[in-house]
Design a protein around this motif. Sequence first.
Motif, PDB file in Angstrom:
ATOM      1  N   VAL A 254     -64.711   0.610  -2.998  1.00 15.73           N
ATOM      2  CA  VAL A 254     -65.738   1.157  -2.102  1.00 15.73           C
ATOM      3  C   VAL A 254     -65.535   2.657  -1.922  1.00 15.73           C
ATOM      4  O   VAL A 254     -66.488   3.444  -1.957  1.00 15.73           O
ATOM      5  N   ILE A 255     -64.289   3.065  -1.734  1.00 22.27           N
ATOM      6  CA  ILE A 255     -63.978   4.488  -1.580  1.00 22.27           C
ATOM      7  C   ILE A 255     -64.421   5.263  -2.820  1.00 22.27           C
ATOM      8  O   ILE A 255     -65.025   6.340  -2.718  1.00 22.27           O
TER       9      ILE A 255
ATOM     10  N   ASP B 269     -56.835  10.577   4.109  1.00 21.01           N
ATOM     11  CA  ASP B 269     -57.096  11.753   4.940  1.00 21.01           C
ATOM     12  C   ASP B 269     -56.232  11.772   6.192  1.00 21.01           C
ATOM     13  O   ASP B 269     -55.989  12.839   6.765  1.00 21.01           O
ATOM     14  N   ALA B 270     -55.798  10.603   6.638  1.00 13.93           N
ATOM     15  CA  ALA B 270     -54.994  10.523   7.858  1.00 13.93           C
ATOM     16  C   ALA B 270     -54.148   9.263   7.811  1.00 13.93           C
ATOM     17  O   ALA B 270     -54.405   8.348   7.010  1.00 13.93           O
ATOM     18  N   SER B 271     -53.141   9.217   8.662  1.00 10.19           N
ATOM     19  CA  SER B 271     -52.291   8.026   8.707  1.00 10.19           C
ATOM     20  C   SER B 271     -51.626   7.935  10.073  1.00 10.19           C
ATOM     21  O   SER B 271     -51.525   8.923  10.807  1.00 10.19           O
ATOM     22  N   ILE B 272     -51.213   6.733  10.411  1.00  6.71           N
ATOM     23  CA  ILE B 272     -50.348   6.513  11.566  1.00  6.71           C
ATOM     24  C   ILE B 272     -49.171   5.664  11.093  1.00  6.71           C
ATOM     25  O   ILE B 272     -49.218   5.075  10.011  1.00  6.71           O
TER      26      ILE B 272
ATOM     27  N   LYS C 176     -64.008   8.920   4.788  1.00  3.99           N
ATOM     28  CA  LYS C 176     -62.646   9.356   5.055  1.00  3.99           C
ATOM     29  C   LYS C 176     -61.760   8.123   5.133  1.00  3.99           C
ATOM     30  O   LYS C 176     -62.245   7.016   5.391  1.00  3.99           O
ATOM     31  N   THR C 177     -60.476   8.315   4.907  1.00  2.81           N
ATOM     32  CA  THR C 177     -59.562   7.176   4.850  1.00  2.81           C
ATOM     33  C   THR C 177     -58.384   7.384   5.798  1.00  2.81           C
ATOM     34  O   THR C 177     -57.893   8.501   5.965  1.00  2.81           O
TER      35      THR C 177
ATOM     36  N   MET D 159     -64.857   1.168   8.803  1.00  5.06           N
ATOM     37  CA  MET D 159     -64.880  -0.045   7.990  1.00  5.06           C
ATOM     38  C   MET D 159     -63.474  -0.596   7.883  1.00  5.06           C
ATOM     39  O   MET D 159     -62.525   0.152   7.613  1.00  5.06           O
ATOM     40  N   VAL D 160     -63.339  -1.891   8.131  1.00  5.49           N
ATOM     41  CA  VAL D 160     -62.079  -2.592   7.957  1.00  5.49           C
ATOM     42  C   VAL D 160     -62.303  -3.752   6.986  1.00  5.49           C
ATOM     43  O   VAL D 160     -63.433  -4.213   6.801  1.00  5.49           O
TER      44      VAL D 160
END
Length: 384
Positions: A23-24, A58-61, A35-36, A94-95
């Motif tokens: 999808v990305i 693009d980001a993370s935790i 964005k991811t 989206m999950v």
Amino acid sequence: MVSEPTVLVIYGTRPEAIKVAPVILAARDSKVAVKTLTTGQHPEMVAAVNEVFGIIPDASIDVMRPGQSLNALAARVLEGLDEKLAELKPDAIMVEGDTTTVMAAALAAFNSHIPVVHLEAGLRSGNLFLPFPEEANRRLAGQVASLHLAPTPASRANLLRENVDPKLIAVTGNTVIDALHYVVDSGQAGQGLAPEFAAALARDGLKVLVTAHRRESWGQPLHEMARAVRASADAHPEVTFLLPAHANPQVRETLTEVLAGAANVTIGDPQDYAAFAGLIKGVDLVLTDSGGIQEEAPALGKPVLVMRDTTERPEAIAAGTARLVGTTYESVHSALEGMLISQEARAVMSRAVNPYGDGHAAERVVAALEELLGVGKRLPDFAA
């Protein structure tokens, strides 16, 4: 100039990473910006999948802590996403699927008044505790979703039975098929395969891929499954069994305790996605309690014996590509013996049509996202 609407794709485990990747990639040429964000639930395995598809988040935790409970994990996802959602300001998130990341991310977005898109929506086992906690996670995510992307008509029917508005459901096919085609067509299937597994695939005779890891299998069921495999391995020294053992100590110790020492059983570490695709491609039969492999293996013509009492993927059972064999020693051993002895039984299952996708699911997903955000129109539903 009006900017493109933004969808934030949130994922944390390897299965999620595999299924969102197509999808990305497809969205790069669409009317929505993607964005991811990765939650860190399976950091190393997700990074390996991202590398296969050329995706840089693009980001993370960072949510994982040793020995933490499911509640602690969910709390870390909720807390970490609060800041990120405020910072990134997506028009929708989206999950994918049914993990703790999915459930908590859907709730976090809902609490922030951000529409939730649920990819692979509508899977149901009919038992809230099997599989655990996945069945509850996907039902909870569905309760707050603004768009349900059902992989099959059967999944759509499940949602309709729960009174979901038909206009909020799109049947897309499963993106796991798109992902598998991508890896095989790009020549990456088998890359990075551990030497012990490469050597096992090079042997003569039938080859069986064995995977087992689900939480409800821990303990006695997993011990019974391992005993069944050991009995067949001892009875058929000409058959090679390949077991990439899950990293969880409870799983690995049970499997190795029973199977270690069998000359025709190769036990190794979990394999990266491209390498694992090569394993599926190279074997003759798959014995698993996994969900995703029930979809992937039939795409490559591999029969699947599912070591579970229920499955949220009944389409494969109905199509004849998979068979539900239970979790007891007797049921698993009987089914495995039948497949090892009968070439015709294997052939019938390998010729069955895969009901999960045609390799164009990502296109349908992106079109549905465009319609949700007012910049396009969805494509006709996938028909198995």
